[in-house]
Design an enzyme around this catalytic site. Sequence first.
Site, PDB file in Angstrom:
ATOM      1  N   ASP A  11       0.513  -1.349  -0.364  1.00 47.15           N
ATOM      2  CA  ASP A  11      -0.307   0.198   0.071  1.00 47.15           C
ATOM      3  C   ASP A  11       0.608   1.450  -0.185  1.00 47.15           C
ATOM      4  OD1 ASP A  11      -2.597   1.374  -0.091  1.00 47.15           O
ATOM      5  OD2 ASP A  11      -2.826   1.174   2.216  1.00 47.15           O
ATOM      6  N   GLY A  12       0.790   2.170  -0.481  1.00 42.14           N
ATOM      7  CA  GLY A  12       1.127   3.726  -0.697  1.00 42.14           C
ATOM      8  C   GLY A  12       1.219   4.191  -1.635  1.00 42.14           C
ATOM      9  N   ASN A  13       1.209   3.720  -3.209  1.00 42.27           N
ATOM     10  CA  ASN A  13       1.601   3.710  -4.425  1.00 42.27           C
ATOM     11  C   ASN A  13       1.033   5.225  -4.806  1.00 42.27           C
ATOM     12  OD1 ASN A  13       3.130   1.828  -4.624  1.00 42.27           O
ATOM     13  ND2 ASN A  13       1.919   0.730  -6.116  1.00 42.27           N
ATOM     14  N   ARG A  24      -0.806   8.968  -9.285  1.00 42.35           N
ATOM     15  CA  ARG A  24      -0.782   7.970  -9.076  1.00 42.35           C
ATOM     16  C   ARG A  24      -0.622   6.583 -10.223  1.00 42.35           C
ATOM     17  NH1 ARG A  24      -4.119   7.451  -5.242  1.00 42.35           N
ATOM     18  NH2 ARG A  24      -4.982   5.489  -5.522  1.00 42.35           N
ATOM     19  N   ASN A  59     -11.024  -2.748  -5.573  1.00 45.20           N
ATOM     20  CA  ASN A  59     -10.006  -1.770  -6.098  1.00 45.20           C
ATOM     21  C   ASN A  59     -10.523  -1.019  -7.242  1.00 45.20           C
ATOM     22  OD1 ASN A  59      -6.905  -2.792  -5.258  1.00 45.20           O
ATOM     23  ND2 ASN A  59      -8.051  -0.931  -4.517  1.00 45.20           N
ATOM     24  N   TRP A  60     -11.426  -2.616  -8.387  1.00 47.10           N
ATOM     25  CA  TRP A  60     -12.125  -2.153  -9.469  1.00 47.10           C
ATOM     26  C   TRP A  60     -12.840  -0.022  -9.727  1.00 47.10           C
ATOM     27  CZ3 TRP A  60     -11.339  -5.091 -13.256  1.00 47.10           C
ATOM     28  CH2 TRP A  60     -10.998  -5.983 -12.956  1.00 47.10           C
ATOM     29  N   ARG A  62     -11.729   1.996  -7.890  1.00 50.23           N
ATOM     30  CA  ARG A  62     -11.299   3.252  -8.698  1.00 50.23           C
ATOM     31  C   ARG A  62     -11.223   4.012  -9.806  1.00 50.23           C
ATOM     32  NH1 ARG A  62      -4.870   2.274  -5.668  1.00 50.23           N
ATOM     33  NH2 ARG A  62      -6.140   2.029  -3.537  1.00 50.23           N
ATOM     34  N   HIS A 184      -3.439   0.756   9.252  1.00 48.15           N
ATOM     35  CA  HIS A 184      -3.577  -0.762  10.143  1.00 48.15           C
ATOM     36  C   HIS A 184      -4.890  -1.486  10.025  1.00 48.15           C
ATOM     37  CE1 HIS A 184      -1.253   0.728  13.540  1.00 48.15           C
ATOM     38  NE2 HIS A 184      -0.584   1.271  12.113  1.00 48.15           N
ATOM     39  N   ILE A 186      -6.499  -5.198   6.925  1.00 45.46           N
ATOM     40  CA  ILE A 186      -6.306  -6.066   6.436  1.00 45.46           C
ATOM     41  C   ILE A 186      -7.014  -6.269   5.306  1.00 45.46           C
ATOM     42  CG2 ILE A 186      -6.610  -8.973   6.430  1.00 45.46           C
ATOM     43  CD1 ILE A 186      -5.167  -7.993   9.208  1.00 45.46           C
ATOM     44  N   GLU A 198       2.082 -13.409  11.718  1.00 47.48           N
ATOM     45  CA  GLU A 198       2.450 -11.915  13.356  1.00 47.48           C
ATOM     46  C   GLU A 198       2.014 -11.264  11.965  1.00 47.48           C
ATOM     47  OE1 GLU A 198       4.311 -12.039  15.935  1.00 47.48           O
ATOM     48  OE2 GLU A 198       3.563 -14.196  16.791  1.00 47.48           O
TER      49      GLU A 198
HETATM   50  C1  FPP Z   1      -1.941  -0.048  -3.753  1.00 45.91           C
HETATM   51  O1  FPP Z   1      -1.445   1.707  -3.365  1.00 45.91           O
HETATM   52  C2  FPP Z   1      -1.665  -1.163  -4.364  1.00 45.91           C
HETATM   53  C3  FPP Z   1      -1.914  -1.037  -5.743  1.00 45.91           C
HETATM   54  C4  FPP Z   1      -3.651  -0.751  -5.609  1.00 45.91           C
HETATM   55  C5  FPP Z   1      -1.559  -1.686  -6.509  1.00 45.91           C
HETATM   56  C6  FPP Z   1      -0.718  -2.372  -6.360  1.00 45.91           C
HETATM   57  C7  FPP Z   1       0.167  -2.660  -7.931  1.00 45.91           C
HETATM   58  C8  FPP Z   1       1.936  -2.770  -8.081  1.00 45.91           C
HETATM   59  C9  FPP Z   1       2.915  -2.751  -6.980  1.00 45.91           C
HETATM   60  C10 FPP Z   1       2.403  -3.075  -9.314  1.00 45.91           C
HETATM   61  C11 FPP Z   1       2.229  -3.830 -10.193  1.00 45.91           C
HETATM   62  C12 FPP Z   1       2.323  -5.435  -9.452  1.00 45.91           C
HETATM   63  C13 FPP Z   1       2.602  -6.811 -10.248  1.00 45.91           C
HETATM   64  C14 FPP Z   1       2.568  -7.984  -9.230  1.00 45.91           C
HETATM   65  C15 FPP Z   1       3.152  -6.291 -11.614  1.00 45.91           C
HETATM   66  P1  FPP Z   1      -2.380   2.998  -3.581  1.00 45.91           P
HETATM   67  O2  FPP Z   1      -2.607   2.701  -4.540  1.00 45.91           O
HETATM   68  O3  FPP Z   1      -3.690   2.042  -2.505  1.00 45.91           O
HETATM   69  O4  FPP Z   1      -1.670   3.648  -2.465  1.00 45.91           O
HETATM   70  P2  FPP Z   1      -2.575   5.577  -1.937  1.00 45.91           P
HETATM   71  O5  FPP Z   1      -3.045   3.866  -0.426  1.00 45.91           O
HETATM   72  O6  FPP Z   1      -1.462   5.676  -1.402  1.00 45.91           O
HETATM   73  O7  FPP Z   1      -3.477   5.422  -2.603  1.00 45.91           O
END
Ligand code: FPP
Length: 240
Positions: A11-13, A24, A59-60, A62, A184, A186, A198
Amino acid sequence: MTIKHIAIIMDGNGRWATLRKRPRTFGHQAGVKTVRSTIKTCVEQGVPNLTLFAFSSENWSRPVKEVQKLMDLFMRSLSKETPELLKQGVQQNFIGNLSRFSPKLQQKMKNVAAMRPEKLNMNLNIAVNYGGKWDVIQAARKLGQDLSSKKITADEVSEGVFNNYMSLADQPAVDLLIRTGGEHRISNFLLWQIAYAEIFFEDVLWPDFNPEELIRVMDQFHSRERRFGKTSEQVNLDAN
Ligand code: FPP
């Protein structure tokens, strides 16, 4: 205790990209680099099973554009990364309700999962359109079919038997669950499989989660005592 299975909520991209005033999807691209280094570190550390939450059933909802870009990124990453992963002895598996993806992406996942490394070092499970509740329900449905066709009787249903119907039935339960990005929760990731895991919640955003951080978490895991409901004395006796 050796770590047999690590699961990660990446998480956090989005926030990582926003901090840099970029879209994003720039964060998701940076996230792929962290996926690559995390897999490599797990293989080097002798972790036999790694499960990554790449796309949840939630996630759909979004923005359509972000979902589309994520799908493109999966497609490209699968083509680009697979040869190196096979060299590292990594077998890729996909868990989740794959039927909602485009036929092209479904075929790609099928092809990639059919490619076996010469020597298996690690199972990499990529959870896509996955939800922990969905997993329990699909297991219950299959079990129900076996009950009605009398392949099994209700009395025979034990934890072990039920587990056979779950995703990842052939792999050990999760020892260590990591979530980056500071929340925090799941978030409906693996539920059944993390019963005794853990859990480490890390503030670092996924693109910044480097091998040093991962090894630090693994070291902390080793220093935590896992009691599985027993007393400390019993655990120490078992260890001796
Ligand atoms: C959550 O960050 C991340 C995702 C929903 C996508 C994860 C995908 C990847 C890391 C790339 C592709 C993976 C593979 C296995 C090829 P967020 O967008 O929810 O971040 P935020 O909480 O800061 O908005």
